[in-house]
Design a protein around this motif. Structure first.
Motif: not given
Length: 443
Positions: A41, A69, A46
């Motif tokens: 992330k 993720e 992402y």
């Protein structure tokens, strides 16, 4: 006998027609759910995947993409092969899997080798005997580092390496436990900028990209332009040689062609919306096929790319023969037209840059917070105009990158001017208080 035979046939026909109609209706009304494997992330994959999912959902509610993720490119490839994900974002130096197919090139990334000033590291070879923080195993950055170290003749035993997240790596680096940190990111990454601003660190050149390409054709010699991370003093202080790769969107071979074609259409025809969600989307392009994965383009994506290609040779072979003598003249005219078009794009981009430079001068002379706010609003209005011109091909992507650098510099100068005015206001307030106190004492 004939009537007895016809009745079952008629009933069977009705059942088959009903089943076919029901299946057709479900196909038209059904919702297709796909999983997109991205990365950590804190990285770029992402949030870019989230932007894709949101825009695809907006443009076609029947397509729903779940963004997951992961540790990065290697894991994404494994998930794609195991059908744990139907879509994946990976670097094009990742080992491909048989089920993978290409949809589009997303954006360029370059290798960043960042070292502490006291480490004495000035080249990749100087990593010997040092401690380097790497990204997590399974990530594209982790795999890319070993490609670089092997090219420079370094073995795993020549240095200490610690894989982990970007946060873990930066903590090691900031505390002095790690001498260097390596990551693959787009040029101008905020993560790299923050690290360089908050630590005493330097970027080290990776100057043998062309040589690495001989054995690894998906790699490209590249540059991090002077001043990418700071303008004055410039960081880097000269154009820095490095190695470039591409972040690429892959899909499983068995995903229906019409679904892949629709996703591809949305990526290209709604790029402006994507750019608003993630500026890296400005670099989305059709796969070139040179130096990329040993994977073909998915037939659904290829159908989109071929949507306007006429079967000219097959249908007009006689005309081609008659028109052959005009080819030279036509090519010459086309070349001149292209040159004019490129010149027009450059002039328009230069005009925006001049406007920004003028705004920078006005920002530096601004005497109030309200004036700074108005100038910042002008900056954002200009940015919207440039995004629109980029979408309409009135400026090219290279000019856009040049503009964004100047535009971001203007924002930083505005923030610095605002801070200076605030400090000046505080000093003025203190002086007034001191004068008041003196007058009281005199009285």
């Amino acid at each position: 006998m004939q009537n007895k035979f016809l009745v079952p046939v008629a009933l069977l026909s009705v059942v088959l027609i009903g089943a076919f109609g029901s299946k057709l209706h479900q196909d038209k009304q059904g919702v297709y759910e796909l999983t997109l494997a991205t990365g950590n992330k804190t990285g770029n994959y992402y949030p870019f995947g989230q932007a894709i999912a949101e825009v695809v959902m907006q443009q076609n509610p029947r397509l729903r993409i779940k963004v997951v993720e992961t540790q990065g490119a290697d894991e994404n490839m494994r998930r794609l092969q195991a059908n744990e994900a139907q879509l994946a974002i990976v670097q094009n130096d990742t080992v491909a899997v048989p089920q993978g197919r290409v949809i589009a090139s997303l954006f360029k990334e370059v290798f960043h080798l960042i070292v502490s000033e006291q480490s004495g590291i000035q080249s990749v070879s100087d990593l010997k005997g040092k401690h380097i923080a790497l990204m997590a195993q399974g990530s594209g950055s982790y795999s890319s580092f070993w490609l670089v170290s092997q090219h420079y003749g370094l073995k795993a035993s020549d240095f200490k390496s610690t894989p982990g997240s970007w946060t873990e790596g930066t903590k090691l680096f900031a505390s002095g436990e790690a001498d260097a940190i390596f990551w693959v990111l787009p040029p101008g990454s905020d993560l790299v900028s923050q690290l360089l601003q908050n630590t005493r660190a330097n970027l080290v050149p990776i100057d043998q990209g062309a040589a690495m390409k001989i054995k690894l054709p998906y790699l490209e010699a590249n540059l991090i332009p002077k001043g990418t991370y700071k303008a004055a003093p410039a960081v880097p202080d000269t154009d820095l040689p490095t190695v470039g790769v591409e972040a690429t969107l892959l899909v499983r071979q068995d995903v229906a062609p019409e679904i892949v074609k629709e996703i591809t259409r949305i990526l290209f025809e709604h790029r402006r919306t994507l750019v608003a969600a993630n500026r890296l989307a400005t670099m989305i392009s059709e796969p070139s096929g040179s130096g990329s994965f040993a994977l073909p383009i998915h037939e659904g994506a290829q159908a989109y790319y071929d949507r306007e290609k006429p079967d000219f040779l097959a249908e007009n072979s006689d005309v081609i023969g008659l028109c052959f003598s005009f080819v030279t003249l036509f090519v010459s005219w086309l070349w001149q037209l292209r040159a004019r078009f490129l010149q027009k794009q450059k002039k328009r981009a230069d005009k925006f840059n001049l406007i920004i430079l003028n705004l920078i001068q006005r920002i530096r002379q601004a005497g109030s917070f309200d004036e700074i706010d108005r100038l910042q609003e002008e900056l954002f209005d200009i940015f919207k105009q440039v995004i629109g011109d980029l979408d309409r091909d009135r400026i090219d992507s290279d000019s856009f990158h040049s503009f964004t650098f100047t535009w971001e510099t203007a924002l930083k100068i505005a923030a610095e001017r605002e801070k200076a005015l605030r400090n000046l206001s505080l000093v003025s307030h203190d002086l007034k208080a001191d004068l008041t106190a003196v007058k009281k004492m005199e009285n």
